[in-house]
Design a protein around this motif. Structure first.
Motif, PDB file in Angstrom:
ATOM      1  N   HIS A 286     -37.206   5.015-106.613  1.00  0.00           N
ATOM      2  CA  HIS A 286     -36.297   3.991-106.245  1.00  0.00           C
ATOM      3  C   HIS A 286     -36.530   2.809-106.581  1.00  0.00           C
ATOM      4  O   HIS A 286     -36.499   1.824-105.505  1.00  0.00           O
ATOM      5  CB  HIS A 286     -36.185   4.292-104.616  1.00  0.00           C
ATOM      6  N   ILE A 287     -36.702   2.433-107.785  1.00  0.00           N
ATOM      7  CA  ILE A 287     -37.113   1.051-108.110  1.00  0.00           C
ATOM      8  C   ILE A 287     -35.754   0.349-109.155  1.00  0.00           C
ATOM      9  O   ILE A 287     -35.257   1.179-110.019  1.00  0.00           O
ATOM     10  CB  ILE A 287     -38.230   1.024-109.078  1.00  0.00           C
ATOM     11  N   ASN A 288     -35.263  -0.791-108.556  1.00  0.00           N
ATOM     12  CA  ASN A 288     -34.427  -1.255-109.321  1.00  0.00           C
ATOM     13  C   ASN A 288     -34.870  -2.301-110.350  1.00  0.00           C
ATOM     14  O   ASN A 288     -36.122  -2.327-110.437  1.00  0.00           O
ATOM     15  CB  ASN A 288     -33.169  -1.882-108.462  1.00  0.00           C
ATOM     16  N   SER A 289     -34.214  -2.873-111.408  1.00  0.00           N
ATOM     17  CA  SER A 289     -34.573  -3.736-112.143  1.00  0.00           C
ATOM     18  C   SER A 289     -35.353  -4.925-111.835  1.00  0.00           C
ATOM     19  O   SER A 289     -36.082  -5.755-112.627  1.00  0.00           O
ATOM     20  CB  SER A 289     -33.445  -4.331-113.170  1.00  0.00           C
ATOM     21  N   THR A 290     -35.251  -5.466-110.512  1.00  0.00           N
ATOM     22  CA  THR A 290     -35.621  -6.602-109.983  1.00  0.00           C
ATOM     23  C   THR A 290     -36.787  -6.603-109.226  1.00  0.00           C
ATOM     24  O   THR A 290     -37.408  -7.441-108.781  1.00  0.00           O
ATOM     25  CB  THR A 290     -34.678  -7.417-109.096  1.00  0.00           C
ATOM     26  N   PHE A 291     -37.402  -5.263-109.068  1.00  0.00           N
ATOM     27  CA  PHE A 291     -38.485  -4.771-108.495  1.00  0.00           C
ATOM     28  C   PHE A 291     -39.951  -5.451-108.866  1.00  0.00           C
ATOM     29  O   PHE A 291     -40.006  -5.296-110.313  1.00  0.00           O
ATOM     30  CB  PHE A 291     -38.663  -3.321-108.292  1.00  0.00           C
ATOM     31  N   ASN A 292     -40.780  -5.773-108.348  1.00  0.00           N
ATOM     32  CA  ASN A 292     -41.911  -6.420-108.843  1.00  0.00           C
ATOM     33  C   ASN A 292     -42.989  -5.363-108.331  1.00  0.00           C
ATOM     34  O   ASN A 292     -43.260  -5.057-107.151  1.00  0.00           O
ATOM     35  CB  ASN A 292     -42.326  -7.699-108.124  1.00  0.00           C
ATOM     36  N   LEU A 293     -43.968  -4.913-109.350  1.00  0.00           N
ATOM     37  CA  LEU A 293     -44.902  -4.308-108.932  1.00  0.00           C
ATOM     38  C   LEU A 293     -46.068  -4.956-108.391  1.00  0.00           C
ATOM     39  O   LEU A 293     -46.349  -5.884-108.883  1.00  0.00           O
ATOM     40  CB  LEU A 293     -45.425  -3.423-110.486  1.00  0.00           C
ATOM     41  N   ARG A 294     -46.931  -4.279-107.401  1.00  0.00           N
ATOM     42  CA  ARG A 294     -47.788  -4.958-106.842  1.00  0.00           C
ATOM     43  C   ARG A 294     -49.179  -4.041-106.940  1.00  0.00           C
ATOM     44  O   ARG A 294     -49.025  -2.919-106.855  1.00  0.00           O
ATOM     45  CB  ARG A 294     -47.657  -5.073-105.378  1.00  0.00           C
TER      46      ARG A 294
ATOM     47  N   GLY B 151     -52.215  -5.821-114.060  1.00  0.00           N
ATOM     48  CA  GLY B 151     -51.466  -5.925-115.385  1.00  0.00           C
ATOM     49  C   GLY B 151     -50.784  -4.648-115.528  1.00  0.00           C
ATOM     50  O   GLY B 151     -50.273  -4.661-116.683  1.00  0.00           O
ATOM     51  N   ASP B 152     -50.637  -3.721-114.784  1.00  0.00           N
ATOM     52  CA  ASP B 152     -49.744  -2.689-115.068  1.00  0.00           C
ATOM     53  C   ASP B 152     -48.242  -3.112-115.242  1.00  0.00           C
ATOM     54  O   ASP B 152     -47.837  -4.077-114.326  1.00  0.00           O
ATOM     55  CB  ASP B 152     -50.045  -1.446-113.991  1.00  0.00           C
ATOM     56  N   THR B 153     -47.610  -2.450-116.207  1.00  0.00           N
ATOM     57  CA  THR B 153     -46.102  -2.414-116.053  1.00  0.00           C
ATOM     58  C   THR B 153     -45.568  -1.077-116.161  1.00  0.00           C
ATOM     59  O   THR B 153     -46.372  -0.185-116.553  1.00  0.00           O
ATOM     60  CB  THR B 153     -45.628  -3.361-117.275  1.00  0.00           C
ATOM     61  N   LEU B 154     -44.283  -1.031-115.772  1.00  0.00           N
ATOM     62  CA  LEU B 154     -43.658   0.248-115.828  1.00  0.00           C
ATOM     63  C   LEU B 154     -43.605   0.931-117.108  1.00  0.00           C
ATOM     64  O   LEU B 154     -44.040   1.880-117.259  1.00  0.00           O
ATOM     65  CB  LEU B 154     -42.131   0.202-115.542  1.00  0.00           C
ATOM     66  N   GLU B 155     -43.722  -0.139-118.206  1.00  0.00           N
ATOM     67  CA  GLU B 155     -44.031   0.592-119.668  1.00  0.00           C
ATOM     68  C   GLU B 155     -45.247   0.951-119.881  1.00  0.00           C
ATOM     69  O   GLU B 155     -45.246   2.016-120.578  1.00  0.00           O
ATOM     70  CB  GLU B 155     -43.413  -0.738-120.699  1.00  0.00           C
ATOM     71  N   ILE B 156     -46.015   0.385-119.516  1.00  0.00           N
ATOM     72  CA  ILE B 156     -47.590   0.836-119.696  1.00  0.00           C
ATOM     73  C   ILE B 156     -47.912   2.259-118.984  1.00  0.00           C
ATOM     74  O   ILE B 156     -48.426   3.062-119.188  1.00  0.00           O
ATOM     75  CB  ILE B 156     -48.607  -0.228-119.208  1.00  0.00           C
ATOM     76  N   ILE B 157     -47.487   2.071-117.641  1.00  0.00           N
ATOM     77  CA  ILE B 157     -47.826   3.459-116.793  1.00  0.00           C
ATOM     78  C   ILE B 157     -46.694   4.517-117.528  1.00  0.00           C
ATOM     79  O   ILE B 157     -47.400   5.588-117.705  1.00  0.00           O
ATOM     80  CB  ILE B 157     -47.010   3.215-115.443  1.00  0.00           C
ATOM     81  N   ALA B 158     -45.585   4.441-117.933  1.00  0.00           N
ATOM     82  CA  ALA B 158     -44.719   5.274-118.549  1.00  0.00           C
ATOM     83  C   ALA B 158     -45.424   6.036-119.695  1.00  0.00           C
ATOM     84  O   ALA B 158     -45.480   7.191-119.921  1.00  0.00           O
ATOM     85  CB  ALA B 158     -43.478   5.173-118.974  1.00  0.00           C
ATOM     86  N   LYS B 159     -45.853   5.007-120.647  1.00  0.00           N
ATOM     87  CA  LYS B 159     -46.737   5.566-121.857  1.00  0.00           C
ATOM     88  C   LYS B 159     -47.729   6.229-121.289  1.00  0.00           C
ATOM     89  O   LYS B 159     -48.157   7.707-121.969  1.00  0.00           O
ATOM     90  CB  LYS B 159     -46.895   4.337-122.652  1.00  0.00           C
TER      91      LYS B 159
END
Length: 150
Positions: free
Chosen positions: A32-40, A10-18
């Motif tokens: 080194h994450i681009n916009s099409t990168f999927n978090l696992r 359920g994590d997203t970059l937005e959640i982690i950043a906050k």
């Protein structure tokens, strides 16, 4: 200076950043994450820690180079490039933000074979002070360690 965070379901970059008081762009650049990168789930991210305490931000202007910026702020160009995950020959572009080390701290980038003792000796501080100033220390190659100048 940096922590590792293991991604949970359920994590997203937005959640982690906050959660870590940073922004998505910084997380993307550091990992080194681009916009099409999927978090696992289970994957580790490098997370900046106490960035404001040790660094100021500089926005690249047209005509800037790492050498010019290092000269402007009276810092070692190799330190500047390493702190920002760059090589001296890397292209930097206008409006890109980089970290500038604050002058009242000493910085060291770890090398293979470093120990707490060797780094503490380089800084001329106790191991306790080194741990207090840096929190988690992994002693991996290229980890940035900081201590307050005396």
């Amino acid at each position: 200076m940096f922590d590792y965070y293991q991604i949970k379901e359920g994590d997203t970059l937005e959640i982690i950043a906050k959660k870590f008081n940073t922004n998505v762009k910084t997380l993307q650049e550091m990992n080194h994450i681009n916009s099409t990168f999927n978090l696992r789930t289970g994957m580790n991210l490098v997370i900046p820690k106490n960035k404001e305490k040790y660094f100021t931000f500089y926005t690249i202007e047209k005509g800037d180079s790492l050498y010019k910026i290092a000269e402007k702020f009276n810092i070692n160009p190799k330190l500047l490039s390493s702190l920002n995950g760059l090589d001296m020959e890397d292209y930097i572009y206008p409006l890109q933000e980089i970290l500038i080390p604050k002058s009242n701290y000493s910085y060291y980038i770890t090398a293979d074979g470093d120990s707490l003792d060797t780094v503490a000796n380089i800084f001329k501080v106790s191991k306790g002070e080194l741990l207090t100033d840096n929190g988690t220390i992994y002693l991996l190659k290229d980890q940035v360690l900081v201590t307050k100048r005396k």
